[in-house]
Design an enzyme around this catalytic site. Structure first.
Site, PDB file in Angstrom:
ATOM      1  N   ILE A  60      47.420  42.588 -37.259  1.00 46.13           N
ATOM      2  CA  ILE A  60      45.968  42.420 -37.314  1.00 46.13           C
ATOM      3  C   ILE A  60      45.415  42.408 -35.897  1.00 46.13           C
ATOM      4  O   ILE A  60      45.795  41.552 -35.089  1.00 46.13           O
ATOM      5  CB  ILE A  60      45.585  41.099 -38.026  1.00 46.13           C
ATOM      6  CG1 ILE A  60      46.207  41.035 -39.427  1.00 46.13           C
ATOM      7  CG2 ILE A  60      44.075  40.951 -38.089  1.00 46.13           C
ATOM      8  CD1 ILE A  60      45.686  42.045 -40.406  1.00 46.13           C
ATOM      9  N   GLU A 187      33.961  20.769 -46.029  1.00 44.05           N
ATOM     10  CA  GLU A 187      35.280  20.197 -45.763  1.00 44.05           C
ATOM     11  C   GLU A 187      35.169  19.009 -44.837  1.00 44.05           C
ATOM     12  O   GLU A 187      35.890  18.002 -44.996  1.00 44.05           O
ATOM     13  CB  GLU A 187      36.203  21.267 -45.160  1.00 44.05           C
ATOM     14  CG  GLU A 187      37.657  20.832 -44.975  1.00 44.05           C
ATOM     15  CD  GLU A 187      37.941  20.159 -43.636  1.00 44.05           C
ATOM     16  OE1 GLU A 187      39.078  19.677 -43.448  1.00 44.05           O
ATOM     17  OE2 GLU A 187      37.034  20.128 -42.762  1.00 44.05           O
ATOM     18  N   HIS A 303      35.700  18.765 -32.688  1.00 44.01           N
ATOM     19  CA  HIS A 303      34.505  18.117 -33.235  1.00 44.01           C
ATOM     20  C   HIS A 303      33.460  17.821 -32.154  1.00 44.01           C
ATOM     21  O   HIS A 303      32.727  16.826 -32.244  1.00 44.01           O
ATOM     22  CB  HIS A 303      34.877  16.834 -33.985  1.00 44.01           C
ATOM     23  CG  HIS A 303      35.452  17.104 -35.337  1.00 44.01           C
ATOM     24  ND1 HIS A 303      35.679  16.108 -36.272  1.00 44.01           N
ATOM     25  CD2 HIS A 303      35.842  18.253 -35.936  1.00 44.01           C
ATOM     26  CE1 HIS A 303      36.182  16.644 -37.375  1.00 44.01           C
ATOM     27  NE2 HIS A 303      36.300  17.940 -37.185  1.00 44.01           N
ATOM     28  N   ASP A 318      45.890  35.426 -32.347  1.00 48.08           N
ATOM     29  CA  ASP A 318      46.543  36.678 -32.704  1.00 48.08           C
ATOM     30  C   ASP A 318      47.829  36.420 -33.490  1.00 48.08           C
ATOM     31  O   ASP A 318      48.053  36.993 -34.568  1.00 48.08           O
ATOM     32  CB  ASP A 318      46.849  37.456 -31.428  1.00 48.08           C
ATOM     33  CG  ASP A 318      47.334  38.876 -31.691  1.00 48.08           C
ATOM     34  OD1 ASP A 318      47.161  39.377 -32.820  1.00 48.08           O
ATOM     35  OD2 ASP A 318      47.887  39.489 -30.766  1.00 48.08           O
ATOM     36  N   ASP A 322      48.459  37.249 -37.581  1.00 49.09           N
ATOM     37  CA  ASP A 322      49.530  38.136 -38.031  1.00 49.09           C
ATOM     38  C   ASP A 322      50.433  37.419 -39.033  1.00 49.09           C
ATOM     39  O   ASP A 322      50.917  38.021 -39.993  1.00 49.09           O
ATOM     40  CB  ASP A 322      50.355  38.628 -36.837  1.00 49.09           C
ATOM     41  CG  ASP A 322      49.620  39.661 -35.996  1.00 49.09           C
ATOM     42  OD1 ASP A 322      48.626  40.228 -36.480  1.00 49.09           O
ATOM     43  OD2 ASP A 322      50.048  39.895 -34.851  1.00 49.09           O
TER      44      ASP A 322
END
Length: 455
Positions: A60, A187, A303, A318, A322
């Protein structure tokens, strides 16, 4: 990730070794899950395969993931600096992700719920096909805290899941199991969105979910590589993926029960996932194996208002994205072999010098998005009186060569009229592609009559 009230105490995390036996176990697990084991990528030129094989997930491009982060940062900036539940920045974030999925061919559902006196939204996207009685589900929370834009927590996980979903469409992936992706609201208020989703899901539908994978914070700037340890098979799947890349992992304890896997786990659904660390401090032992700064939080902006697009480790983002793609592909056990796509064709003839230098026939590809598929089809029509003399490569826009055909002194037949399948997922689709042909021996002549690429 939901913040716990009161001080947190970091438990000890013993280092674990990676042995050859563990790698063998991982290979066997992957083979069991998908019915075939896959090996590492080959060096340039990459050999093409004639038939589709069980897919282990594409690479990706991190640039694609970061482009989503930039958009979510822009949304926060334009909406009071955050993307929190009940704020306009959150709804704009839902709209952005939904627009990408709708354009890619997903069936999307926006689910509303109410908490804290405000309307919340979950987004669920289903990819057509696959066994609906066996669902592989990947998700992430999309909301931020009100203090900041929430780019690591949790635009990072949201963008990684989004780009994996878009890769499913881009690759023309055909999973054996049904694929579902989710982006959860509220969430940060206590997993309100994912709790609502699970609570309203009939027991029969819960039973169809083979695995739920959660990704909450995957780009921490001082990163660790943590794997959820709740389900042995899912834990081993991730551990062995990282071990194959010589990256040590530890079992996550910091996020235990604090993210959207918890509602799924509560009703007996197997859960797994990844985490790159929040406000716990990196130990000296962890810095030795992962790099970064010992004694500092994994994410010093957790936060906080400084959790912006600058608060990201590209390497962690990255690598973890992947890993997401690999898990989705492996668990769903399908193939990447689009039956037909957009075709780009060159009908220009080009002479091939007898026993001479290589020639290249260019082909310009435009109007596509993202990377080429892992099952790019290259069809060639070459006239030649002794095809064994010919070496044929496909050259991508990056300049990387993919070997389609080697020479052979025993192949005296005429012509090369064939279609080859190439894993070109590391190439940008748009650009100039070339068919490179060289006649390495004397006495026979030929020409390229034409060739085409099917995306």
């Amino acid at each position: 990730m939901l913040e716990l009230s009161g001080p947190t105490v970091q438990p000890s995390r013993p280092r674990r070794s990676r042995t050859g036996a563990l790698l063998a176990t991982g290979a066997a697990l992957a083979a069991t899950l998908i019915g075939a084991a896959s090996g590492p990528a080959l060096a340039v030129p990459t050999a093409a395969t004639a038939l589709p094989v069980a897919a282990a997930g594409p690479d990706i491009p991190v640039a694609n993931v970061k482009a989503h982060l930039a958009q979510l940062q822009s949304i926060a900036t334009a909406n009071g600096g955050n993307r929190a539940h009940g704020r306009p920045g959150y709804k704009a974030s839902i709209d952005y992700v939904k627009s990408k999925l709708d354009a890619a061919g997903f069936t999307t559902t926006v689910q509303q719920f109410t908490t804290g006196g405000a309307t919340g939204y979950n987004l669920v996207a289903d990819w057509p096909g696959g066994d609906a009685d066996h669902v592989v589900f990947a998700g992430a929370h999309l909301d931020s805290v009100s203090a900041g834009p929430g780019i690591n927590d949790n635009a990072s996980g949201s963008a990684g899941v989004l780009e994996t979903a878009l890769a499913v469409a881009r690759e023309g992936y055909k999973p054996a199991k049904h694929l579902r992706f989710g982006w959860w609201g509220a969430e940060e208020l206590g997993m309100r969105g994912s709790n609502h989703y699970v609570n309203q899901l009939p027991a029969a539908e819960r039973g169809k979910i083979d695995a739920y994978l959660n990704f909450d914070m995957i780009g921490s700037p001082n990163p660790g590589y943590f794997v959820y340890g709740y389900d042995q098979n899912l834990k081993a799947l991730f551990e062995n993926w990282f071990a194959a890349k010589n990256i040590a992992t530890e079992i996550d304890t910091e996020g235990d029960g604090r993210s959207d896997h918890a509602p799924f786990q509560r009703v007996g659904i197997p859960v797994g996932g990844l985490f790159s660390g929040a406000d716990y401090r990196k130990t000296a032992a962890q810095a030795q194996k992962w790099g970064g700064t010992a004694g500092q939080p994994f994410d010093r902006c957790y936060h906080s208002s400084c959790d912006t697009s600058a608060n990201i480790s590209d390497k962690a983002l990255d690598t973890n994205t992947d890993a997401i793609a690999s898990a989705v592909w492996t668990l769903s056990g399908g193939t990447t072999n689009p039956p037909g796509g957009k075709i780009f064709e060159s009908k220009s003839q080009l002479a091939i010098p007898d026993g001479g230098a290589a020639v290249e026939s260019p082909l310009t590809v435009s109007g596509l998005t993202g990377n080429a598929p892992s099952a790019l089809k290259a069809s060639v029509d070459i006239k030649h009186t002794w095809r064994g003399d010919l070496v044929v490569d496909l050259v991508g826009p990056s300049g990387k060569a993919y070997r389609l055909k080697d020479s052979s002194g025993n192949d005296s037949a005429d012509d090369v009229v064939a279609t080859y399948t190439v894993d070109a997922s590391g190439e940008t689709a748009n650009g100039t592609w070339k068919l490179r042909v060289q006649d390495i021996a004397a006495q026979d002549t030929g020409r390229i009559d034409g060739w085409k690429l099917t995306f």
